[in-house]
Design a protein around this motif. Structure first.
Motif, PDB file in Angstrom:
ATOM      1  N   GLY A  67      11.536 -22.193 -34.818  1.00  0.00           N
ATOM      2  CA  GLY A  67      11.995 -22.684 -33.524  1.00  0.00           C
ATOM      3  C   GLY A  67      11.008 -23.575 -32.805  1.00  0.00           C
ATOM      4  O   GLY A  67      11.221 -23.916 -31.642  1.00  0.00           O
ATOM      5  N   LYS A  70      12.800 -29.367 -33.030  1.00  0.00           N
ATOM      6  CA  LYS A  70      14.106 -29.659 -33.610  1.00  0.00           C
ATOM      7  C   LYS A  70      14.019 -30.001 -35.091  1.00  0.00           C
ATOM      8  O   LYS A  70      14.961 -29.743 -35.850  1.00  0.00           O
ATOM      9  CB  LYS A  70      14.774 -30.792 -32.827  1.00  0.00           C
ATOM     10  CG  LYS A  70      15.175 -30.388 -31.411  1.00  0.00           C
ATOM     11  CD  LYS A  70      15.780 -31.566 -30.667  1.00  0.00           C
ATOM     12  CE  LYS A  70      16.325 -31.131 -29.305  1.00  0.00           C
ATOM     13  NZ  LYS A  70      15.290 -30.575 -28.421  1.00  0.00           N
ATOM     14  N   ARG A 115      10.734 -32.407 -29.402  1.00  0.00           N
ATOM     15  CA  ARG A 115      10.478 -31.220 -28.603  1.00  0.00           C
ATOM     16  C   ARG A 115      10.969 -31.460 -27.185  1.00  0.00           C
ATOM     17  O   ARG A 115      10.420 -32.297 -26.468  1.00  0.00           O
ATOM     18  CB  ARG A 115       8.988 -30.872 -28.585  1.00  0.00           C
ATOM     19  CG  ARG A 115       8.444 -30.479 -29.938  1.00  0.00           C
ATOM     20  CD  ARG A 115       6.967 -30.167 -29.879  1.00  0.00           C
ATOM     21  NE  ARG A 115       6.427 -29.981 -31.229  1.00  0.00           N
ATOM     22  CZ  ARG A 115       5.132 -29.896 -31.508  1.00  0.00           C
ATOM     23  NH1 ARG A 115       4.253 -29.994 -30.525  1.00  0.00           N
ATOM     24  NH2 ARG A 115       4.729 -29.737 -32.751  1.00  0.00           N
ATOM     25  N   SER A 117      13.757 -29.404 -23.962  1.00  0.00           N
ATOM     26  CA  SER A 117      14.643 -28.307 -23.606  1.00  0.00           C
ATOM     27  C   SER A 117      15.349 -28.652 -22.306  1.00  0.00           C
ATOM     28  O   SER A 117      15.018 -29.641 -21.647  1.00  0.00           O
ATOM     29  CB  SER A 117      13.859 -26.990 -23.459  1.00  0.00           C
ATOM     30  OG  SER A 117      12.904 -27.102 -22.415  1.00  0.00           O
ATOM     31  N   GLU A 225      21.057 -26.366 -32.368  1.00  0.00           N
ATOM     32  CA  GLU A 225      19.650 -25.972 -32.358  1.00  0.00           C
ATOM     33  C   GLU A 225      19.575 -24.555 -31.835  1.00  0.00           C
ATOM     34  O   GLU A 225      20.593 -23.947 -31.467  1.00  0.00           O
ATOM     35  CB  GLU A 225      18.813 -26.894 -31.475  1.00  0.00           C
ATOM     36  CG  GLU A 225      19.224 -26.893 -30.011  1.00  0.00           C
ATOM     37  CD  GLU A 225      18.381 -27.825 -29.159  1.00  0.00           C
ATOM     38  OE1 GLU A 225      17.334 -27.354 -28.657  1.00  0.00           O
ATOM     39  OE2 GLU A 225      18.765 -28.995 -28.995  1.00  0.00           O
ATOM     40  N   ASN A 227      16.783 -22.092 -29.192  1.00  0.00           N
ATOM     41  CA  ASN A 227      15.587 -22.038 -28.368  1.00  0.00           C
ATOM     42  C   ASN A 227      15.037 -20.619 -28.374  1.00  0.00           C
ATOM     43  O   ASN A 227      15.759 -19.674 -28.039  1.00  0.00           O
ATOM     44  CB  ASN A 227      15.902 -22.454 -26.925  1.00  0.00           C
ATOM     45  CG  ASN A 227      16.311 -23.914 -26.833  1.00  0.00           C
ATOM     46  OD1 ASN A 227      15.476 -24.801 -26.939  1.00  0.00           O
ATOM     47  ND2 ASN A 227      17.594 -24.174 -26.648  1.00  0.00           N
ATOM     48  N   PHE A 230      14.873 -18.785 -23.654  1.00  0.00           N
ATOM     49  CA  PHE A 230      16.121 -19.280 -23.081  1.00  0.00           C
ATOM     50  C   PHE A 230      16.306 -18.692 -21.688  1.00  0.00           C
ATOM     51  O   PHE A 230      15.742 -17.652 -21.333  1.00  0.00           O
ATOM     52  CB  PHE A 230      17.308 -18.897 -23.976  1.00  0.00           C
ATOM     53  CG  PHE A 230      17.296 -17.452 -24.407  1.00  0.00           C
ATOM     54  CD1 PHE A 230      17.847 -16.456 -23.606  1.00  0.00           C
ATOM     55  CD2 PHE A 230      16.714 -17.085 -25.607  1.00  0.00           C
ATOM     56  CE1 PHE A 230      17.816 -15.129 -23.989  1.00  0.00           C
ATOM     57  CE2 PHE A 230      16.686 -15.755 -26.011  1.00  0.00           C
ATOM     58  CZ  PHE A 230      17.235 -14.772 -25.198  1.00  0.00           C
TER      59      PHE A 230
END
Length: 273
Positions: A67, A70, A115, A117, A225, A227, A230
Protein backbone atom coordinates in the motif's frame (compact mmCIF):
# COMPACT_ATOMS: atom_id res chain seq x y z
CA UNK A 1 -2.19 -7.90 25.53
CA UNK A 2 0.68 -5.49 25.73
CA UNK A 3 0.21 -2.91 22.99
CA UNK A 4 2.37 0.01 21.94
CA UNK A 5 0.97 2.53 19.50
CA UNK A 6 2.63 5.24 17.47
CA UNK A 7 -0.76 6.74 16.51
CA UNK A 8 -2.90 7.75 19.51
CA UNK A 9 -5.77 8.97 17.36
CA UNK A 10 -6.40 5.55 15.80
CA UNK A 11 -5.93 3.58 19.02
CA UNK A 12 -7.48 5.93 21.58
CA UNK A 13 -10.01 3.43 22.95
CA UNK A 14 -7.89 0.29 22.79
CA UNK A 15 -7.41 -1.28 26.23
CA UNK A 16 -3.89 -1.83 27.49
CA UNK A 17 -2.22 0.46 24.98
CA UNK A 18 0.69 2.80 25.67
CA UNK A 19 2.01 5.46 23.35
CA UNK A 20 5.44 6.26 21.96
CA UNK A 21 6.34 9.12 19.65
CA UNK A 22 7.73 7.67 16.41
CA UNK A 23 10.84 9.83 16.48
CA UNK A 24 11.66 8.52 19.99
CA UNK A 25 11.24 4.81 19.33
CA UNK A 26 14.94 4.03 19.93
CA UNK A 27 14.46 5.08 23.54
CA UNK A 28 11.89 2.30 23.98
CA UNK A 29 13.48 -0.71 22.31
CA UNK A 30 13.05 -3.01 25.30
CA UNK A 31 9.37 -2.14 25.64
CA UNK A 32 8.83 -2.61 21.91
CA UNK A 33 10.40 -6.06 22.04
CA UNK A 34 8.24 -7.03 25.02
CA UNK A 35 5.00 -5.87 23.40
CA UNK A 36 2.57 -8.33 21.86
CA UNK A 37 1.83 -5.83 19.07
CA UNK A 38 3.25 -2.55 17.86
CA UNK A 39 0.54 -0.47 16.22
CA UNK A 40 0.55 2.02 13.37
CA UNK A 41 4.26 2.78 13.02
CA UNK A 42 5.35 5.31 10.44
CA UNK A 43 6.45 3.82 7.13
CA UNK A 44 10.09 4.73 7.77
CA UNK A 45 10.07 2.66 10.98
CA UNK A 46 8.71 -0.56 9.54
CA UNK A 47 11.87 -2.29 8.35
CA UNK A 48 13.71 -1.60 11.60
CA UNK A 49 10.81 -2.88 13.71
CA UNK A 50 10.04 -5.98 11.69
CA UNK A 51 13.45 -7.11 10.50
CA UNK A 52 15.80 -5.77 13.18
CA UNK A 53 13.67 -6.05 16.33
CA UNK A 54 11.43 -8.88 15.07
CA UNK A 55 8.30 -7.35 16.58
CA UNK A 56 4.79 -7.86 15.26
CA UNK A 57 3.22 -4.80 13.74
CA UNK A 58 -0.31 -3.83 12.83
CA UNK A 59 -1.23 -3.07 10.08
CA UNK A 60 0.66 -5.94 8.50
CA UNK A 61 3.94 -5.59 6.66
CA UNK A 62 2.06 -6.31 3.42
CA UNK A 63 -0.35 -3.47 4.15
CA UNK A 64 2.66 -1.14 4.36
CA UNK A 65 4.76 -2.42 1.48
CA UNK A 66 2.00 -3.03 -1.08
CA UNK A 67 0.00 0.00 0.00
CA UNK A 68 2.99 2.33 -0.12
CA UNK A 69 1.97 3.88 -3.43
CA UNK A 70 -0.22 3.35 -6.47
CA UNK A 71 2.51 1.60 -8.43
CA UNK A 72 2.99 -1.09 -5.78
CA UNK A 73 -0.77 -1.66 -5.54
CA UNK A 74 -1.20 -1.78 -9.31
CA UNK A 75 1.66 -4.24 -9.83
CA UNK A 76 0.14 -6.62 -7.30
CA UNK A 77 -3.34 -6.39 -8.80
CA UNK A 78 -2.30 -6.74 -12.43
CA UNK A 79 -0.21 -9.81 -11.61
CA UNK A 80 -3.05 -11.84 -10.11
CA UNK A 81 -6.35 -10.05 -10.77
CA UNK A 82 -5.88 -8.20 -14.08
CA UNK A 83 -9.55 -8.56 -15.00
CA UNK A 84 -10.45 -6.47 -11.96
CA UNK A 85 -8.03 -3.63 -12.65
CA UNK A 86 -8.84 -0.83 -15.11
CA UNK A 87 -6.34 -0.79 -17.94
CA UNK A 88 -3.36 1.02 -16.47
CA UNK A 89 -0.05 2.18 -17.93
CA UNK A 90 2.94 3.01 -15.74
CA UNK A 91 5.69 4.41 -17.93
CA UNK A 92 8.64 6.78 -17.94
CA UNK A 93 7.69 10.30 -18.95
CA UNK A 94 9.43 10.42 -22.32
CA UNK A 95 7.89 11.50 -25.63
CA UNK A 96 7.33 8.05 -27.12
CA UNK A 97 5.63 6.76 -23.96
CA UNK A 98 3.44 9.84 -23.72
CA UNK A 99 2.21 9.12 -27.24
CA UNK A 100 1.74 5.45 -26.39
CA UNK A 101 -0.67 6.36 -23.58
CA UNK A 102 -2.85 8.40 -25.93
CA UNK A 103 -2.83 5.63 -28.52
CA UNK A 104 -3.73 2.86 -26.08
CA UNK A 105 -6.11 4.63 -23.70
CA UNK A 106 -7.53 7.42 -25.80
CA UNK A 107 -9.33 10.41 -24.29
CA UNK A 108 -10.68 11.00 -21.76
CA UNK A 109 -8.29 9.21 -19.42
CA UNK A 110 -7.42 9.42 -15.75
CA UNK A 111 -3.95 10.55 -14.70
CA UNK A 112 -2.64 10.19 -11.16
CA UNK A 113 0.30 11.04 -9.00
CA UNK A 114 1.97 7.93 -7.66
CA UNK A 115 1.48 8.99 -4.04
CA UNK A 116 -1.65 10.91 -3.17
CA UNK A 117 -4.83 10.60 -1.14
CA UNK A 118 -8.22 12.26 -0.59
CA UNK A 119 -8.52 12.88 -4.33
CA UNK A 120 -5.43 15.06 -4.52
CA UNK A 121 -3.21 14.19 -7.45
CA UNK A 122 -5.99 12.71 -9.61
CA UNK A 123 -7.12 14.33 -12.85
CA UNK A 124 -9.62 13.64 -15.57
CA UNK A 125 -7.70 14.38 -18.77
CA UNK A 126 -9.97 15.47 -21.61
CA UNK A 127 -7.53 16.94 -24.13
CA UNK A 128 -4.01 16.42 -25.44
CA UNK A 129 -3.03 19.79 -23.98
CA UNK A 130 -4.10 18.65 -20.50
CA UNK A 131 -2.22 15.39 -20.98
CA UNK A 132 1.04 17.01 -21.99
CA UNK A 133 0.76 19.50 -19.12
CA UNK A 134 0.53 16.54 -16.75
CA UNK A 135 3.47 14.78 -18.43
CA UNK A 136 6.03 17.55 -18.37
CA UNK A 137 5.85 17.88 -14.58
CA UNK A 138 6.45 14.18 -13.86
CA UNK A 139 9.16 11.57 -14.27
CA UNK A 140 6.68 8.67 -14.12
CA UNK A 141 3.36 8.50 -15.93
CA UNK A 142 0.45 6.77 -14.22
CA UNK A 143 -2.49 6.67 -16.61
CA UNK A 144 -5.69 4.69 -16.38
CA UNK A 145 -8.68 4.11 -18.59
CA UNK A 146 -11.69 6.26 -17.78
CA UNK A 147 -14.58 4.30 -16.29
CA UNK A 148 -18.10 5.72 -16.81
CA UNK A 149 -19.14 5.96 -13.15
CA UNK A 150 -20.64 8.63 -10.93
CA UNK A 151 -19.81 6.88 -7.64
CA UNK A 152 -17.53 4.28 -6.19
CA UNK A 153 -17.48 1.93 -3.22
CA UNK A 154 -15.27 2.17 -0.19
CA UNK A 155 -14.92 -1.30 1.34
CA UNK A 156 -13.08 -1.35 4.65
CA UNK A 157 -10.97 -4.34 5.66
CA UNK A 158 -9.91 -4.82 9.26
CA UNK A 159 -8.43 -8.17 10.16
CA UNK A 160 -9.38 -10.99 7.82
CA UNK A 161 -12.27 -9.51 5.94
CA UNK A 162 -14.54 -6.63 5.03
CA UNK A 163 -16.20 -5.01 8.05
CA UNK A 164 -18.09 -2.14 6.41
CA UNK A 165 -18.84 -0.54 3.07
CA UNK A 166 -20.44 2.58 1.71
CA UNK A 167 -20.90 4.42 -1.56
CA UNK A 168 -19.22 7.74 -2.34
CA UNK A 169 -21.25 9.87 -4.74
CA UNK A 170 -19.62 12.50 -6.93
CA UNK A 171 -20.81 16.06 -6.35
CA UNK A 172 -22.77 17.65 -9.23
CA UNK A 173 -20.39 18.49 -12.05
CA UNK A 174 -17.53 16.81 -10.23
CA UNK A 175 -15.28 13.90 -11.05
CA UNK A 176 -13.74 12.78 -7.76
CA UNK A 177 -15.50 10.41 -5.39
CA UNK A 178 -13.57 11.42 -2.28
CA UNK A 179 -15.36 12.89 0.72
CA UNK A 180 -12.58 15.48 1.01
CA UNK A 181 -13.48 16.58 -2.54
CA UNK A 182 -17.18 17.03 -1.77
CA UNK A 183 -18.56 13.53 -2.36
CA UNK A 184 -21.58 12.42 -0.35
CA UNK A 185 -21.94 9.09 1.42
CA UNK A 186 -24.70 6.58 0.81
CA UNK A 187 -25.21 3.34 2.67
CA UNK A 188 -27.03 1.17 0.16
CA UNK A 189 -25.77 -2.43 0.31
CA UNK A 190 -22.57 -3.17 -1.57
CA UNK A 191 -22.76 -5.78 -4.33
CA UNK A 192 -21.73 -9.18 -3.02
CA UNK A 193 -19.27 -9.59 -5.90
CA UNK A 194 -17.35 -6.50 -4.80
CA UNK A 195 -17.19 -7.52 -1.14
CA UNK A 196 -16.10 -11.06 -2.04
CA UNK A 197 -13.40 -9.75 -4.38
CA UNK A 198 -11.95 -7.34 -1.83
CA UNK A 199 -11.96 -9.98 0.89
CA UNK A 200 -10.20 -12.44 -1.40
CA UNK A 201 -7.58 -9.92 -2.50
CA UNK A 202 -6.89 -8.73 1.04
CA UNK A 203 -6.42 -12.29 2.32
CA UNK A 204 -4.19 -13.35 -0.55
CA UNK A 205 -1.99 -10.28 -0.16
CA UNK A 206 -1.95 -10.35 3.63
CA UNK A 207 -3.49 -6.87 3.92
CA UNK A 208 -5.34 -6.50 7.22
CA UNK A 209 -6.15 -2.77 7.49
CA UNK A 210 -7.18 -0.86 4.38
CA UNK A 211 -9.92 1.05 2.65
CA UNK A 212 -10.39 -0.42 -0.84
CA UNK A 213 -11.86 1.79 -3.57
CA UNK A 214 -13.99 -0.20 -6.01
CA UNK A 215 -15.76 0.93 -9.18
CA UNK A 216 -18.77 -1.02 -10.40
CA UNK A 217 -19.27 -1.05 -14.17
CA UNK A 218 -22.47 -2.97 -14.59
CA UNK A 219 -22.02 -6.00 -12.37
CA UNK A 220 -18.24 -6.08 -12.72
CA UNK A 221 -16.04 -4.75 -9.89
CA UNK A 222 -12.78 -2.93 -10.59
CA UNK A 223 -10.35 -2.25 -7.76
CA UNK A 224 -8.88 1.22 -8.16
CA UNK A 225 -6.52 1.22 -5.17
CA UNK A 226 -6.46 0.83 -1.41
CA UNK A 227 -5.33 3.10 1.38
CA UNK A 228 -3.67 1.66 4.47
CA UNK A 229 -4.94 4.66 6.45
CA UNK A 230 -8.47 5.76 5.73
CA UNK A 231 -11.06 8.14 7.11
CA UNK A 232 -13.51 6.83 9.69
CA UNK A 233 -16.52 9.02 8.88
CA UNK A 234 -18.32 6.30 6.92
CA UNK A 235 -17.70 3.81 9.73
CA UNK A 236 -18.87 6.16 12.47
CA UNK A 237 -22.12 6.88 10.63
CA UNK A 238 -22.80 3.13 10.56
CA UNK A 239 -21.97 2.62 14.22
CA UNK A 240 -18.81 0.62 13.44
CA UNK A 241 -16.01 0.94 16.02
CA UNK A 242 -12.72 0.17 14.26
CA UNK A 243 -10.74 0.05 17.51
CA UNK A 244 -12.97 -2.77 18.82
CA UNK A 245 -12.47 -4.74 15.61
CA UNK A 246 -8.72 -4.18 15.74
CA UNK A 247 -8.57 -5.38 19.35
CA UNK A 248 -10.56 -8.53 18.57
CA UNK A 249 -8.34 -9.34 15.59
CA UNK A 250 -5.10 -8.80 17.51
CA UNK A 251 -6.35 -10.88 20.43
CA UNK A 252 -7.20 -13.74 18.07
CA UNK A 253 -3.62 -13.73 16.79
CA UNK A 254 -1.76 -13.15 20.01
CA UNK A 255 -0.74 -16.78 20.57
CA UNK A 256 -0.58 -16.70 24.32
CA UNK A 257 0.58 -13.14 24.60
CA UNK A 258 4.23 -13.46 23.51
CA UNK A 259 5.49 -11.72 20.39
CA UNK A 260 6.09 -14.16 17.58
CA UNK A 261 9.83 -13.97 16.92
CA UNK A 262 10.30 -11.10 19.37
CA UNK A 263 13.58 -10.94 21.22
CA UNK A 264 12.13 -9.78 24.54
CA UNK A 265 13.63 -7.17 26.85
CA UNK A 266 17.38 -6.86 26.62
CA UNK A 267 20.21 -4.50 27.32
CA UNK A 268 21.41 -2.48 24.37
CA UNK A 269 25.11 -2.85 23.86
CA UNK A 270 27.56 -1.28 21.51
CA UNK A 271 29.42 -3.77 19.34
CA UNK A 272 32.27 -3.37 16.97
CA UNK A 273 31.38 -3.13 13.32
Amino acid sequence: MRLISFDPFRTLRLPGVSYVKPERYLEHVDALCAADWVLFPEYWQVNALVYALKVRIFPSIASYHIGHDKIEITRALETRWPEHLPKTLILPSVPEQRERVLEELGLPLVAKDVRSSEGRGVWLIRSEQEWYSYCVARDVLYAQEYLPIDRDLRIVVIGRGAVASYWRLQPPGGFLNNVAAGAELAFDPAPAAAVELVTRIARKLGVDHAGFDVAMVGNHPYVLEFNRLFGNQGLIEQGVRPEALIHRYLASRSGGGRPRGGTGPRKRQRTAA
